[in-house]
Design an enzyme around this catalytic site. Structure first.
Site, short mmCIF file in Angstrom:
data_model
loop_
_atom_site.label_atom_id
_atom_site.label_comp_id
_atom_site.label_asym_id
_atom_site.label_seq_id
_atom_site.Cartn_x
_atom_site.Cartn_y
_atom_site.Cartn_z
N ASP A 1 -4.89 -8.11 5.96
CA ASP A 1 -5.78 -8.91 5.36
C ASP A 1 -5.49 -10.49 5.35
O ASP A 1 -6.11 -11.43 5.40
CB ASP A 1 -6.43 -8.58 3.82
N GLU B 1 0.81 -1.10 0.04
CA GLU B 1 0.05 -0.03 -0.06
C GLU B 1 0.93 1.29 0.09
O GLU B 1 2.07 1.28 0.53
CB GLU B 1 -0.88 0.10 1.14
#
Length: 402
Positions: free
Chosen positions: A171, A155
């Site tokens: 996640d 990210e």
């Protein structure tokens, strides 16, 4: 530090400002000289040290910060907005970039996005578009078309204040990689690398962990290990007990029915303190004048592991920082041993038998001890993130699966 982009999680995608506001820090517009120092795109050098012969595919997707539009970027950093989607979802344009072969590097351009850099081995990822926007991979769903693909993502946010790039396991834990940034002075900062043997060691440790934690591991029909789901996704998928942390949560609520939990949420403002006591099943926090500033219902395990629901963290100066602190304390199991929070000393983390063992095993196997094993792993600066206000180059290294 910037928040992460997380499906099902409540944080804003505008990473930097949201995190600073949650910490009670005033966000000022960057000076013109700073803005000029951050170009519209920054080179991203991808090195493939995976040892795998598979073709690698790379994707840069996210939100264009200058317009708020969602889309993808090609290898030159040019933005392409997603077309309109449908119901049922329609295939998204092929946004893949052919990545480097094993032992090689490829340099592409990152635009000013709040987004992700995906990479997959052997097969292209499947992205679809609904009327509400992009459908990203959600492999906790056994019907997801990406379920049997070996992939991962980083990210990042690149804006006028610089570059933030991280590795994330919020996640899932999957194929290893490291991220880095070259600074204006020529030095390089990096994070995310596992210790030698850390990848296989993590899966071995999780499979040996009693209490159903082994059920988080997903494999392909040929036996290939693909990933371990984060425990919150495991609860949603039915592979981990919904009450996996309830015993610890109950003990915390019992302790603070007769004693006080003190939270000093801002290290740079030690005079700001809140005091929590449980009454009628609710933890009420008071300020220095004795006024109740916010209250929390007793969270369930999913609230703790996902840092959401009963531990919702709005981007404000009170509830958000308190929720972040509680979330970190629950996941690291420090709330019973230290009534002064946040506890930032890693020696005391994960010592209770009832804890976030997924996060414990990840942190034990990273070279620098840093990771994003749960949503607010940045409490106390234990996150795997690098930042620079004048980035010269970003790096993504695909590491061996050993």
């Amino acid at each position: 530090m910037p928040p992460r982009i997380r499906p099902r999680r409540a944080l804003s995608a505008y990473l930097v400002a949201a995190a600073l506001l949650a910490a009670g820090v005033t966000v000022a517009a960057p000076a013109p000289a700073v803005r000029a120092a951050v170009p519209d795109t920054v080179p991203l050098t991808i090195r493939n040290d995976s040892g795998r012969a598979d073709q690698v595919y790379v994707y840069i997707i996210g939100t264009e910060l200058s317009t708020g539009r969602q889309g993808w970027a090609d290898a030159s950093g040019t933005f392409h907005p997603w077309p309109a989607g449908g119901n049922p979802p329609t295939p998204a344009p092929d946004a893949s970039i052919a990545g480097p072969a094993n032992g090689r590097t490829l340099t592409i351009r990152m635009p000013k996005f709040s987004g992700r850099v995906y990479f997959s081995y052997g097969r292209k990822l499947v992205f679809k578009l609904t009327t509400g926007g992009l459908v990203q991979p959600a492999v906790q769903n056994p019907a997801d078309p990406n379920r049997d693909i070996l992939f991962n993502w980083s990210e990042y946010t690149l804006n006028d204040a610089g570059l933030w790039i991280n590795s994330t396991q919020v996640d899932m834990f999957s194929v290893p990689y490291a991220v880095g940034v070259k600074r204006a002075d020529g030095t390089t900062a990096s994070t995310g690398r596992l210790r030698p043997g850390g990848y296989r060691g993590f899966f071995s440790a999780l499979r040996a962990q009693p209490g159903g934690w082994s059920n988080l591991v997903q494999t392909r029909s040929d036996g290939t290990v693909l990933r371990a789901l984060a425990p919150g996704h495991g609860i949603a998928a039915g592979s981990l007990s919904a009450g996996v942390l309830d015993d610890y949560i109950d003990r915390v609520w019992s302790k603070y029915a007769s004693s006080t939990l003190t939270v000093t949420p801002f290290a740079h403002q030690p005079h700001i303190r809140y005091h929590g006591r449980v009454s009628g099943g609710v933890m009420n926090f008071t300020d220095g004048s004795g006024q109740v500033v916010t209250s929390f219902r007793k969270p369930d395990s999913d609230s703790v592991l996902g840092c959401h629901k009963h531990l919702d963290a709005p981007n404000d100066a009170v509830r958000g920082p308190l929720s972040r602190t509680l979330c970190a304390g629950f996941n690291r199991s420090t709330l019973l041993t230290n009534p002064q929070q946040p506890d930032t000393g890693p020696a005391g983390f994960y010592q209770d038998a009832v804890t976030n063992h997924y996060a414990r095993h990840i942190h034990a196997r990273t070279a620098d001890g840093k990771a994003y094993a749960f949503a607010f792993d940045d409490v106390g600066a234990h996150e795997s993130l690098v930042h620079d206000a004048r980035p010269q180059n970003a790096y993504l290294t695909l590491d061996p699966l050993d």
